[in-house]
Design an enzyme around this catalytic site. Structure first.
Site, PDB file in Angstrom:
ATOM      1  N   SER A  76     -22.609  51.838  30.108  1.00  0.00           N
ATOM      2  CA  SER A  76     -23.103  52.917  31.367  1.00  0.00           C
ATOM      3  C   SER A  76     -21.921  53.532  31.698  1.00  0.00           C
ATOM      4  O   SER A  76     -20.814  53.212  31.997  1.00  0.00           O
ATOM      5  CB  SER A  76     -23.920  52.241  32.396  1.00  0.00           C
ATOM      6  OG  SER A  76     -24.010  53.046  33.568  1.00  0.00           O
TER       7      SER A  76
ATOM      8  N   TYR B 269     -24.174  45.922  39.336  1.00  0.00           N
ATOM      9  CA  TYR B 269     -24.843  46.236  38.290  1.00  0.00           C
ATOM     10  C   TYR B 269     -23.560  46.713  37.486  1.00  0.00           C
ATOM     11  O   TYR B 269     -23.399  46.309  36.277  1.00  0.00           O
ATOM     12  CB  TYR B 269     -25.865  47.263  38.128  1.00  0.00           C
ATOM     13  CG  TYR B 269     -26.242  47.986  37.010  1.00  0.00           C
ATOM     14  CD1 TYR B 269     -26.671  47.421  35.982  1.00  0.00           C
ATOM     15  CD2 TYR B 269     -25.711  49.332  36.769  1.00  0.00           C
ATOM     16  CE1 TYR B 269     -27.082  48.048  34.992  1.00  0.00           C
ATOM     17  CE2 TYR B 269     -26.222  50.104  35.842  1.00  0.00           C
ATOM     18  CZ  TYR B 269     -26.644  49.404  34.849  1.00  0.00           C
ATOM     19  OH  TYR B 269     -26.833  50.105  33.613  1.00  0.00           O
TER      20      TYR B 269
ATOM     21  N   LYS C 249     -21.344  45.429  33.942  1.00  0.00           N
ATOM     22  CA  LYS C 249     -21.172  46.176  32.728  1.00  0.00           C
ATOM     23  C   LYS C 249     -19.495  46.258  32.570  1.00  0.00           C
ATOM     24  O   LYS C 249     -19.253  46.032  31.242  1.00  0.00           O
ATOM     25  CB  LYS C 249     -21.560  47.611  32.637  1.00  0.00           C
ATOM     26  CG  LYS C 249     -23.322  47.776  32.960  1.00  0.00           C
ATOM     27  CD  LYS C 249     -23.773  47.296  31.629  1.00  0.00           C
ATOM     28  CE  LYS C 249     -25.289  47.572  31.613  1.00  0.00           C
ATOM     29  NZ  LYS C 249     -25.913  47.019  30.359  1.00  0.00           N
TER      30      LYS C 249
HETATM   31  P1  NAD Z   1     -35.117  48.630  29.955  1.00  0.00           P
HETATM   32  O1  NAD Z   1     -35.573  47.607  31.143  1.00  0.00           O
HETATM   33  O2  NAD Z   1     -36.435  49.619  29.453  1.00  0.00           O
HETATM   34  O3  NAD Z   1     -35.039  47.769  28.645  1.00  0.00           O
HETATM   35  C1  NAD Z   1     -34.271  46.671  28.606  1.00  0.00           C
HETATM   36  C2  NAD Z   1     -35.126  45.475  27.821  1.00  0.00           C
HETATM   37  O4  NAD Z   1     -34.414  44.324  27.936  1.00  0.00           O
HETATM   38  C3  NAD Z   1     -36.409  45.060  28.281  1.00  0.00           C
HETATM   39  O5  NAD Z   1     -37.265  45.325  27.227  1.00  0.00           O
HETATM   40  C4  NAD Z   1     -36.308  43.725  28.850  1.00  0.00           C
HETATM   41  O6  NAD Z   1     -37.573  43.286  28.961  1.00  0.00           O
HETATM   42  C5  NAD Z   1     -35.518  43.410  28.094  1.00  0.00           C
HETATM   43  N1  NAD Z   1     -34.739  42.103  28.809  1.00  0.00           N
HETATM   44  C6  NAD Z   1     -33.930  42.005  29.826  1.00  0.00           C
HETATM   45  N2  NAD Z   1     -33.295  41.050  30.173  1.00  0.00           N
HETATM   46  C7  NAD Z   1     -33.529  40.249  28.997  1.00  0.00           C
HETATM   47  C8  NAD Z   1     -33.068  38.945  28.438  1.00  0.00           C
HETATM   48  N3  NAD Z   1     -32.379  37.952  29.345  1.00  0.00           N
HETATM   49  N4  NAD Z   1     -33.412  38.411  27.208  1.00  0.00           N
HETATM   50  C9  NAD Z   1     -34.259  39.430  26.549  1.00  0.00           C
HETATM   51  N5  NAD Z   1     -34.675  40.441  26.848  1.00  0.00           N
HETATM   52  C10 NAD Z   1     -34.251  40.972  28.020  1.00  0.00           C
HETATM   53  O7  NAD Z   1     -33.901  49.436  29.997  1.00  0.00           O
HETATM   54  P2  NAD Z   1     -33.452  50.619  29.197  1.00  0.00           P
HETATM   55  O8  NAD Z   1     -33.310  51.910  30.234  1.00  0.00           O
HETATM   56  O9  NAD Z   1     -33.799  50.953  27.813  1.00  0.00           O
HETATM   57  O10 NAD Z   1     -31.930  50.318  29.156  1.00  0.00           O
HETATM   58  C11 NAD Z   1     -31.132  49.317  28.038  1.00  0.00           C
HETATM   59  C12 NAD Z   1     -29.773  49.008  28.368  1.00  0.00           C
HETATM   60  O11 NAD Z   1     -29.170  50.362  28.779  1.00  0.00           O
HETATM   61  C13 NAD Z   1     -29.361  48.064  29.412  1.00  0.00           C
HETATM   62  O12 NAD Z   1     -28.432  47.334  29.199  1.00  0.00           O
HETATM   63  C14 NAD Z   1     -29.255  49.119  30.579  1.00  0.00           C
HETATM   64  O13 NAD Z   1     -28.068  48.609  31.604  1.00  0.00           O
HETATM   65  C15 NAD Z   1     -28.365  49.973  29.759  1.00  0.00           C
HETATM   66  N6  NAD Z   1     -28.393  51.397  30.430  1.00  0.00           N
HETATM   67  C16 NAD Z   1     -29.469  52.130  30.818  1.00  0.00           C
HETATM   68  C17 NAD Z   1     -29.415  53.377  31.496  1.00  0.00           C
HETATM   69  C18 NAD Z   1     -30.730  54.050  32.004  1.00  0.00           C
HETATM   70  O14 NAD Z   1     -30.423  54.955  32.578  1.00  0.00           O
HETATM   71  N7  NAD Z   1     -31.826  53.733  31.416  1.00  0.00           N
HETATM   72  C19 NAD Z   1     -28.187  53.953  31.707  1.00  0.00           C
HETATM   73  C20 NAD Z   1     -27.028  53.407  31.403  1.00  0.00           C
HETATM   74  C21 NAD Z   1     -27.139  52.179  30.607  1.00  0.00           C
HETATM   75  N1  UFG Z   2     -32.559  61.731  42.851  1.00  0.00           N
HETATM   76  C1  UFG Z   2     -33.376  62.494  43.854  1.00  0.00           C
HETATM   77  N2  UFG Z   2     -34.562  61.930  44.003  1.00  0.00           N
HETATM   78  C2  UFG Z   2     -34.972  60.847  43.541  1.00  0.00           C
HETATM   79  C3  UFG Z   2     -34.127  60.497  42.452  1.00  0.00           C
HETATM   80  C4  UFG Z   2     -32.882  60.591  42.104  1.00  0.00           C
HETATM   81  O1  UFG Z   2     -32.913  63.274  44.307  1.00  0.00           O
HETATM   82  O2  UFG Z   2     -36.085  60.398  43.664  1.00  0.00           O
HETATM   83  C5  UFG Z   2     -31.329  62.408  42.369  1.00  0.00           C
HETATM   84  C6  UFG Z   2     -30.374  61.393  42.829  1.00  0.00           C
HETATM   85  O3  UFG Z   2     -29.923  61.610  44.315  1.00  0.00           O
HETATM   86  C7  UFG Z   2     -28.947  62.100  41.799  1.00  0.00           C
HETATM   87  C8  UFG Z   2     -29.730  62.364  40.760  1.00  0.00           C
HETATM   88  O4  UFG Z   2     -31.157  62.679  41.189  1.00  0.00           O
HETATM   89  O5  UFG Z   2     -28.343  63.033  42.225  1.00  0.00           O
HETATM   90  C9  UFG Z   2     -29.911  61.403  39.513  1.00  0.00           C
HETATM   91  O6  UFG Z   2     -30.410  60.205  39.914  1.00  0.00           O
HETATM   92  P1  UFG Z   2     -31.019  58.846  39.124  1.00  0.00           P
HETATM   93  O7  UFG Z   2     -31.309  57.879  40.001  1.00  0.00           O
HETATM   94  O8  UFG Z   2     -31.905  59.664  38.028  1.00  0.00           O
HETATM   95  O9  UFG Z   2     -29.777  58.472  38.185  1.00  0.00           O
HETATM   96  P2  UFG Z   2     -28.291  58.227  38.821  1.00  0.00           P
HETATM   97  O10 UFG Z   2     -27.047  59.291  38.127  1.00  0.00           O
HETATM   98  O11 UFG Z   2     -28.085  57.844  39.999  1.00  0.00           O
HETATM   99  O12 UFG Z   2     -28.014  56.744  38.074  1.00  0.00           O
HETATM  100  C10 UFG Z   2     -27.849  56.533  36.485  1.00  0.00           C
HETATM  101  C11 UFG Z   2     -28.338  55.342  35.900  1.00  0.00           C
HETATM  102  C12 UFG Z   2     -27.883  54.262  36.937  1.00  0.00           C
HETATM  103  C13 UFG Z   2     -26.130  54.335  36.334  1.00  0.00           C
HETATM  104  C14 UFG Z   2     -25.530  55.691  36.911  1.00  0.00           C
HETATM  105  C15 UFG Z   2     -24.236  55.946  36.870  1.00  0.00           C
HETATM  106  O13 UFG Z   2     -29.722  55.278  36.299  1.00  0.00           O
HETATM  107  O14 UFG Z   2     -28.162  52.864  35.972  1.00  0.00           O
HETATM  108  O15 UFG Z   2     -26.607  56.639  36.287  1.00  0.00           O
HETATM  109  O16 UFG Z   2     -23.825  55.925  35.210  1.00  0.00           O
HETATM  110  F1  UFG Z   2     -25.539  53.171  37.106  1.00  0.00           F
END
Ligand code: NAD
Ligand code: UFG
Length: 336
Positions: A124, A148, A152
């Site tokens: 991330s 978190y 990572k």
């Molecule tokens: P998500 O929660 O939709 O998907 C994660 C999946 O992993 C889920 O289906 C959950 O059931 C499964 N899971 C969790 N723990 C587990 C375990 N111990 N064993 C087996 N399965 C398990 O999340 P996502 O948004 O698809 O994110 C996927 C990856 O990308 C995560 O590692 C997350 O940290 C990373 N990531 C997500 C974002 C974002 O904004 N969505 C941003 C940066 C990084």
């Molecule tokens: N925001 C609002 N209102 C809301 C939700 C978000 O104004 O209800 C704003 C936040 O303040 C920010 C922007 O929208 O300015 C984006 O917010 P998000 O929560 O959608 O995303 P972030 O950038 O805060 O977080 C994302 C991922 C995290 C990761 C982070 C840094 O969701 O997992 O990027 O990489 F840690």
């Protein structure tokens, strides 16, 4: 190729499954369903036109992992499984270190024992901490500001040590910026339980009338309109990025540890996203500017140059497509 996708029924995992299976790979989903539903697999089967394998299991279950790697003759793993809510990680750090760090450690032991040494890891942009300069490139110093993010970073460091110890490992850490949007079929998308933490699903629920208004966290940032700026990237582009990473790891240059930003390189403010979503949905999105959210930064966006130059990957979908697909999923997804 035979590919195991941990967390394959989650948001980003399911879109990557659709792409990799559609490209003819044998994909196996490995998920404990703690944040997704088995129903996703039925939907994926419709998208790819065949029955996919879901192993319901935890990445901390080394025996089941080893059996799965062997029985399915896995050649590469894409590791999405993990917990991802920043606030929850502050309240319950042990759960985050256990799932994200111990879980990855178990996976690595199992892979090592089975001779599988190709891994794409879901990292991330959070590993950059508060950006010291923009756009953020992969040389930017890493740090973490919450459990978190630290989980990572710990995993990235563990993977780097592993690759340094044994030249057979081929590892790519994909640093996602702000993944949004949904599959073009409308069959899969982001499905947060409870009140969404993230901007796009919250806006979608307001547009659908499920919530009264969006709280915009902060209107006094040093940005063009005072609201936060982020690098929103379409989840289908992220899926393409994983395919490109697998191809690269399989090439003559793929040995070792690599980190890649996955973002568009373009920042949009919260209010720009609101306006684009209104255009895409034809609905009004009422909002109110409230206090800043603790821990947020003013702006964060990627330099995606390294992924373009080395992986040949570039985000192709714009904010309009991100909003339109998120709206289609919000509106029709559950009924398809
Ligand atoms: P998500 O929660 O939709 O998907 C994660 C999946 O992993 C889920 O289906 C959950 O059931 C499964 N899971 C969790 N723990 C587990 C375990 N111990 N064993 C087996 N399965 C398990 O999340 P996502 O948004 O698809 O994110 C996927 C990856 O990308 C995560 O590692 C997350 O940290 C990373 N990531 C997500 C974002 C974002 O904004 N969505 C941003 C940066 C990084
Ligand atoms: N925001 C609002 N209102 C809301 C939700 C978000 O104004 O209800 C704003 C936040 O303040 C920010 C922007 O929208 O300015 C984006 O917010 P998000 O929560 O959608 O995303 P972030 O950038 O805060 O977080 C994302 C991922 C995290 C990761 C982070 C840094 O969701 O997992 O990027 O990489 F840690």
């Amino acid at each position: 190729m035979n590919i195991l996708l941990t967390g394959g029924s989650g948001y980003i995992g399911s879109h990557t499954v659709a792409l990799l299976a559609g490209a003819g790979n044998h994909v196996v989903l490995y998920d404990n369903l703690c944040n997704s539903h088995a129903d996703v697999v039925t939907r994926l089967n419709r998208i790819v036109g065949r029955s996919l394998v879901l192993v319901q299991g935890d990445v901390r279950d080394a025996d089941l992992l080893e059996r799965t790697l062997q029985e399915q003759r896995i050649e590469a793993v894409v590791h999405f499984a993990g917990l991802k809510a920043v606030g929850e990680s502050v309240a319950d750090p042990l759960a985050y270190y256990d799932n994200n760090v111990t879980g990855t450690l178990c996976l690595l032991w199992a892979m090592q024992r089975c001779g599988v040494r190709t891994l794409v890891f879901s990292s991330s942009a959070t590993v950059y901490g508060d950006p010291q300069y923009l756009p953020v490139d992969e040389m930017h110093p890493t740090s973490a500001v919450n459990p978190y993010g630290r989980s990572k970073l710990h995993v990235e460091e563990m993977l780097s040590d592993l690759a340094a110890s044994d030249g057979d490992w081929r590892i790519a850490c994909m640093r996602y910026f702000n993944p949004v949007g949904a599959h073009e079929s409308g069959l899969i998308g982001e499905d947060p339980s409870g009140v969404p933490n993230n901007l796009m699903p919250y806006i979608a629920q307001v547009a659908a009338g499920h919530r009264d208004r969006l709280s915009v966290y902060g209107g006094d940032y040093d940005t063009p309109d005072g609201t936060g700026v982020r690098d929103f990237v379409h989840v289908a582009d992220l899926a393409d990025g994983h395919l490109a990473a697998l191809n690269y790891l399989g090439s003559s240059e793929g040995a070792g540890w690599h980190a890649f930003n996955l973002g568009t390189g373009q920042g949009y403010s919260v209010l720009q996203v609101v306006r684009e979503f209104e255009r895409a949905s034809g609905r009004e999105v009422p909002y109110e500017i409230v206090a800043r959210r603790p821990g947020d930064v003013a702006s964060s966006y990627a330099s995606p140059d390294k992924a373009r130059l080395i992986l040949g990957w570039q985000a192709r979908r714009g904010l309009d497509e991100m909003c339109a697909s998120a709206w289609r999923w919000q509106r029709y997804g559950e009924r398809l």
